[in-house]
Design an enzyme around this catalytic site. Structure first.
Site, PDB file in Angstrom:
ATOM      1  N   CYS A  16       2.180  -0.938  -7.281  1.00 30.22           N
ATOM      2  CA  CYS A  16       1.230  -0.759  -8.381  1.00 30.22           C
ATOM      3  C   CYS A  16       1.855   0.203  -9.385  1.00 30.22           C
ATOM      4  O   CYS A  16       3.089   0.349  -9.422  1.00 30.22           O
ATOM      5  CB  CYS A  16      -0.132  -0.284  -7.868  1.00 30.22           C
ATOM      6  SG  CYS A  16      -0.096   1.310  -7.014  1.00 30.22           S
ATOM      7  N   ASN A  19       1.307   4.274  -7.283  1.00 23.09           N
ATOM      8  CA  ASN A  19       1.502   4.295  -5.822  1.00 23.09           C
ATOM      9  C   ASN A  19       0.622   5.338  -5.127  1.00 23.09           C
ATOM     10  O   ASN A  19       0.996   5.926  -4.122  1.00 23.09           O
ATOM     11  CB  ASN A  19       2.992   4.509  -5.454  1.00 23.09           C
ATOM     12  CG  ASN A  19       3.328   4.236  -3.987  1.00 23.09           C
ATOM     13  OD1 ASN A  19       4.263   4.819  -3.440  1.00 23.09           O
ATOM     14  ND2 ASN A  19       2.584   3.378  -3.324  1.00 23.09           N
ATOM     15  N   CYS A  21      -3.154   4.673  -5.403  1.00 18.35           N
ATOM     16  CA  CYS A  21      -4.456   4.010  -5.200  1.00 18.35           C
ATOM     17  C   CYS A  21      -4.286   2.616  -4.590  1.00 18.35           C
ATOM     18  O   CYS A  21      -4.528   2.410  -3.397  1.00 18.35           O
ATOM     19  CB  CYS A  21      -5.245   3.922  -6.504  1.00 18.35           C
ATOM     20  SG  CYS A  21      -5.695   5.534  -7.206  1.00 18.35           S
ATOM     21  N   ARG A  22      -3.869   1.644  -5.414  1.00 16.04           N
ATOM     22  CA  ARG A  22      -3.889   0.242  -4.956  1.00 16.04           C
ATOM     23  C   ARG A  22      -2.823  -0.093  -3.937  1.00 16.04           C
ATOM     24  O   ARG A  22      -3.126  -0.681  -2.885  1.00 16.04           O
ATOM     25  CB  ARG A  22      -3.766  -0.699  -6.173  1.00 16.04           C
ATOM     26  CG  ARG A  22      -4.991  -0.665  -7.076  1.00 16.04           C
ATOM     27  CD  ARG A  22      -4.712  -1.324  -8.407  1.00 16.04           C
ATOM     28  NE  ARG A  22      -3.747  -0.547  -9.187  1.00 16.04           N
ATOM     29  CZ  ARG A  22      -3.232  -0.913 -10.343  1.00 16.04           C
ATOM     30  NH1 ARG A  22      -3.578  -2.082 -10.857  1.00 16.04           N
ATOM     31  NH2 ARG A  22      -2.384  -0.142 -10.989  1.00 16.04           N
ATOM     32  N   SER A  23      -1.546   0.244  -4.243  1.00 12.63           N
ATOM     33  CA  SER A  23      -0.494  -0.225  -3.324  1.00 12.63           C
ATOM     34  C   SER A  23      -0.498   0.491  -1.968  1.00 12.63           C
ATOM     35  O   SER A  23      -0.255  -0.168  -0.946  1.00 12.63           O
ATOM     36  CB  SER A  23       0.892  -0.219  -3.982  1.00 12.63           C
ATOM     37  OG  SER A  23       1.278   1.055  -4.397  1.00 12.63           O
ATOM     38  N   ASP A 133      -7.294  -1.393 -11.684  1.00  7.89           N
ATOM     39  CA  ASP A 133      -6.895  -0.023 -11.362  1.00  7.89           C
ATOM     40  C   ASP A 133      -8.144   0.853 -11.237  1.00  7.89           C
ATOM     41  O   ASP A 133      -8.866   1.040 -12.228  1.00  7.89           O
ATOM     42  CB  ASP A 133      -5.984   0.488 -12.489  1.00  7.89           C
ATOM     43  CG  ASP A 133      -5.343   1.817 -12.142  1.00  7.89           C
ATOM     44  OD1 ASP A 133      -5.800   2.472 -11.176  1.00  7.89           O
ATOM     45  OD2 ASP A 133      -4.389   2.200 -12.840  1.00  7.89           O
TER      46      ASP A 133
HETATM   47  P1  4NP Z   1      -2.476   3.021  -8.904  1.00  9.60           P
HETATM   48  O1  4NP Z   1      -3.451   3.892  -9.860  1.00  9.60           O
HETATM   49  O2  4NP Z   1      -1.474   2.368  -9.817  1.00  9.60           O
HETATM   50  O3  4NP Z   1      -3.383   2.038  -8.251  1.00  9.60           O
HETATM   51  O4  4NP Z   1      -1.849   4.015  -7.943  1.00  9.60           O
HETATM   52  C1  4NP Z   1      -2.971   4.859 -10.744  1.00  9.60           C
HETATM   53  C2  4NP Z   1      -2.714   6.128 -10.294  1.00  9.60           C
HETATM   54  C3  4NP Z   1      -2.251   7.093 -11.178  1.00  9.60           C
HETATM   55  C4  4NP Z   1      -2.059   6.783 -12.507  1.00  9.60           C
HETATM   56  C5  4NP Z   1      -2.311   5.499 -12.951  1.00  9.60           C
HETATM   57  C6  4NP Z   1      -2.761   4.533 -12.069  1.00  9.60           C
HETATM   58  N1  4NP Z   1      -1.610   7.766 -13.410  1.00  9.60           N
HETATM   59  O5  4NP Z   1      -1.515   7.479 -14.612  1.00  9.60           O
HETATM   60  O6  4NP Z   1      -1.308   8.904 -12.983  1.00  9.60           O
END
Ligand code: 4NP
Length: 167
Positions: A16, A19, A21-23, A133
């Site tokens: 994602c 790294n 939340c989703r992945s 997200d």
């Molecule tokens: P993820 O979510 O891609 O599902 O891990 C996010 C986590 C952090 C950020 C963006 C998306 N960020 O901008 O810090």
């Protein structure tokens, strides 16, 4: 005597943006489903982000809690950034959304071993094609994320069963 030859495990990388939340949630669900199934020992999992801001961090506490409510512990996972060499180390690289997919395509070396897919391309039936997200939203976003991931990871493992000659 015939030597015992064991095939190397199949390797799946979930990707994602951050790294956290989703992945890692996809990795945790997949790891738990593998451990409870006939695929134990046959598939290894990992996750990474296209961005490197959270390198070394544990998953977002909201993701840890949402997974824990479903009996899955992801607190041991740590974020890292995806690298071109991942295309040689993994059989499958699985993107959570179209932006991740586009960034991963740009990173892909010529003759890459890994096949690149969208996570929800494995999901049965009609539905969204991206895992939204949940980072900037509330708790419900994490529940929706896990509902989408649960069905598609389960279908992914059925595809792996066929690849391994178990299906
Ligand atoms: P993820 O979510 O891609 O599902 O891990 C996010 C986590 C952090 C950020 C963006 C998306 N960020 O901008 O810090």
């Amino acid at each position: 005597m015939t030597p015992v030859v064991s095939a190397p495990p199949r390797r799946i990388l979930f990707v994602c943006l951050g790294n956290i939340c989703r992945s890692p949630s996809a990795e945790g669900l997949c790891r738990a489903m593998i451990e409870e199934s006939d695929l134990a020992g046959l598939i290894e999992t990992d996750s990474a982000g296209t961005g490197g801001w959270h390198q070394g961090d544990a998953p977002d506490p909201r993701a840890i809690e949402a997974c824990a409510r479903r009996g899955v512990d992801i607190s041991d996972l740590r974020a890292r950034q995806v690298i071109a060499q991942d295309y040689a180390r993994f059989d499958r690289i699985i993107a959570m959304d179209r932006s991740n997919h586009a960034n991963l395509l740009r990173l892909a070396p010529a003759g890459a071993r890994a096949t690149l897919s969208m996570m929800l391309s494995f999901a049965p039936g009609e539905g969204p094609d991206e895992v939204p997200d949940p980072y900037y939203g509330g708790r419900q976003g994490f529940e929706t994320m896990l509902d989408l991931l649960g069905a598609s990871v389960s279908a992914l493992l059925n595809a792996e069963r066929k690849t391994l000659g178990l299906g």
